[in-house]
Each structure stands twice: as C-alpha cells, then as structure tokens.
Design an enzyme around this catalytic site. Sequence first.
Site, PDB file in Angstrom:
ATOM      1  N   GLY A 147       0.834  -1.195   0.000  1.00 13.49           N
ATOM      2  CA  GLY A 147       0.000   0.000   0.000  1.00 13.49           C
ATOM      3  C   GLY A 147       0.869   1.245   0.000  1.00 13.49           C
ATOM      4  NE  ARG A 229      -2.530  -2.182  14.055  1.00 15.79           N
ATOM      5  CZ  ARG A 229      -2.737  -1.179  14.889  1.00 15.79           C
ATOM      6  NH1 ARG A 229      -1.956  -0.112  14.831  1.00 15.79           N
ATOM      7  NH2 ARG A 229      -3.692  -1.234  15.789  1.00 15.79           N
ATOM      8  CD  GLU A 258       1.925  -0.953  20.248  1.00 10.16           C
ATOM      9  OE1 GLU A 258       1.468   0.211  20.239  1.00 10.16           O
ATOM     10  OE2 GLU A 258       2.341  -1.512  19.225  1.00 10.16           O
ATOM     11  CG  HIS A 277       3.047   2.227  17.709  1.00  5.49           C
ATOM     12  ND1 HIS A 277       1.964   1.399  17.879  1.00  5.49           N
ATOM     13  CD2 HIS A 277       2.912   2.743  16.454  1.00  5.49           C
ATOM     14  CE1 HIS A 277       1.210   1.409  16.789  1.00  5.49           C
ATOM     15  NE2 HIS A 277       1.776   2.227  15.905  1.00  5.49           N
TER      16      HIS A 277
END
Length: 314
Positions: A147, A229, A258, A277
């Site tokens: 993507g 992810r 997380e 992250h």
Amino acid sequence: MKEPTILIYHNRAEQYAEYLREAAGCSIRTAATPDEAAEQLLGTDIILCWQLPGALLSAPEASTVRWIQSTGAGIDTLINSSDVPDSIMITRIVDQFGKLIAEYVLGYMLFHNKGIGRLLVDQQSRIWGEQHVETLEGKVIGVAGLGSIGAEVVARARAFNMIVHGLSSSQEKAGLVDRHYTADEWTAFVRELDYLVLTLPLTEETRHVVTLDVLRELKETACIINVGRGPLIVEESLVSHLQSHPQQTAVLDVFDKEPLPNDHPFWSLPNVIVTPHLSGPSRADDVSRFFLDNLERFKRGEPLKGIVDRQRGY
C-alpha cells in the site's frame, strides 16, 4: 442543516482542539478517558479519535454518531468490535505516514547493515577493532504490504540499488517490485530475503501470518522489521526463534500489547531492537488538515477519504 458536533477522544485532545476549533466552525468537545468520552457522547455526530473503546458506541447516548475518523492508519480495534454499529462510517488517515515510516525502515536497515551497534559498543570500551562493513546494494528486501507505506519503502530501497521483492493480496501492485508473491506464498517469499519488512494492516487474514514455519525459512543473517501491526507475528514463536538464531535480528516498533510489558523477553534479547510505536507519528497539524478536508466533504455529502471497508479489514 445544523453544524455537526465533534468529539475529540485522544490523550492530546486539547492539542487537536486548538487546531480545529476555529477552522471547523463546529462545536468541539474533548475527552482523554473513556469516562470523559461517555459524558460527552450525547448529541455527538462525529468522533475524531485514537483507540476509542468500541463499547462506548453501544450506549444509547451514542445513537447520533455518524462518522468516526481515526487519527492513525490502524483501525482494527474499531472494526473488530461488535459494539460499533454498521451505520457508523469509519475513516482512517491515508497517505501521511509512508515517508516517515520508510525513513525509519531505511534508518534501521543501515544501522544493521553497517554494524553501527557493534561500533558503539566498541567505542564505549575504547576498542579500535576491525569491522567488515556491508552495503545495501544488491541486498534483497521483501516488503509485505504494498500500500502507500510499502510503496514508499520500495522507493527508498530502489535508491540504494537493492533487489526488491513484494507480497500483497493481489497482483495490482506487482509492477512495483522485481518479484511479486501473493498471500499464499509466504515461505517462498521469505527464503531469499536479507530484510523482511512488514507494513501490512491487521485483518483476519494477516493476524499471526508470520509463524514459526515462516521464520524457519529466513536466512541465518536476516533482519525482520515490523512497522505494521504487532499481531502480524506470533510473538512467542519470534522469541524462541531469535533465541536459537542469534545471527538474525528483529527491529520491532509494534507489539501485541502496548506499552510492551516490562517483563517481556524482547527487552533483553540482544538481537532485538524495541522502539515505542514511533515510526509513523500522527502529527496533530497534519491529521487536523486531513480531518478538516474530510469534514468539508462530509458537510457537502461527498465521499470521504480513507473510508474503511469492514469486510476487507482496512
């Protein structure tokens, strides 16, 4: 038609509100906790949020909500919640994170390729040691997920004259890469890779797609970089695999849970790099501009950008 009422649910809700209050021309509410959000739901039409608990939307007070705009690209917590009515449209941020995440990926590839970690350790010990320095040119990178984010990683890998393989669910983006694989070809996809980069969204099809069987097909010196992810990888399998394959490396920016728990083995494994992250930060000004554009489209009854297909999962 009355102007819509917007609820911002975020730990930096007031920061977003500063950008939006004047420009949106709407009533703005803010909440930083689920309890605060529950108090603000009545009469809310639009929610701008990150990780909104889906259970809030099953309350009668949420019956006026028509649209949820995520401040990030990940929306799996919303679409996987049975509490979010089908009548609520969900949109995610698109075309904002690719360049930032690609820089992160290439940065850590260079860190790994040039042996910078070893050099820093030697510096602390005042060792003038001989080091064999590699080049990215000619190395094989495999990008799982082609993507907008994956495409940016591919573009930067091309700048370093790398050989680029790609995996995606269809042949639509096959032209981006030197060799393309589909979702049923994981073991063949990973065999020749020096770098495996995960940029996939989390769906029922991609959850735990990187299994122990996939990991066993990697080269002994391969490096895994996950910026997609956390649950794309079976974490327990990755831990045991890296313990028995010390020459392999994992750079992990996303995790099953997380923040990463203090007692998680990833913290202490010498061949794992943990980052909190941060590879694709949601910057309030950029997100606000995206949201304001979508808000004007919403008011005019036009299609929004980043509409989530719940069947597809992203």
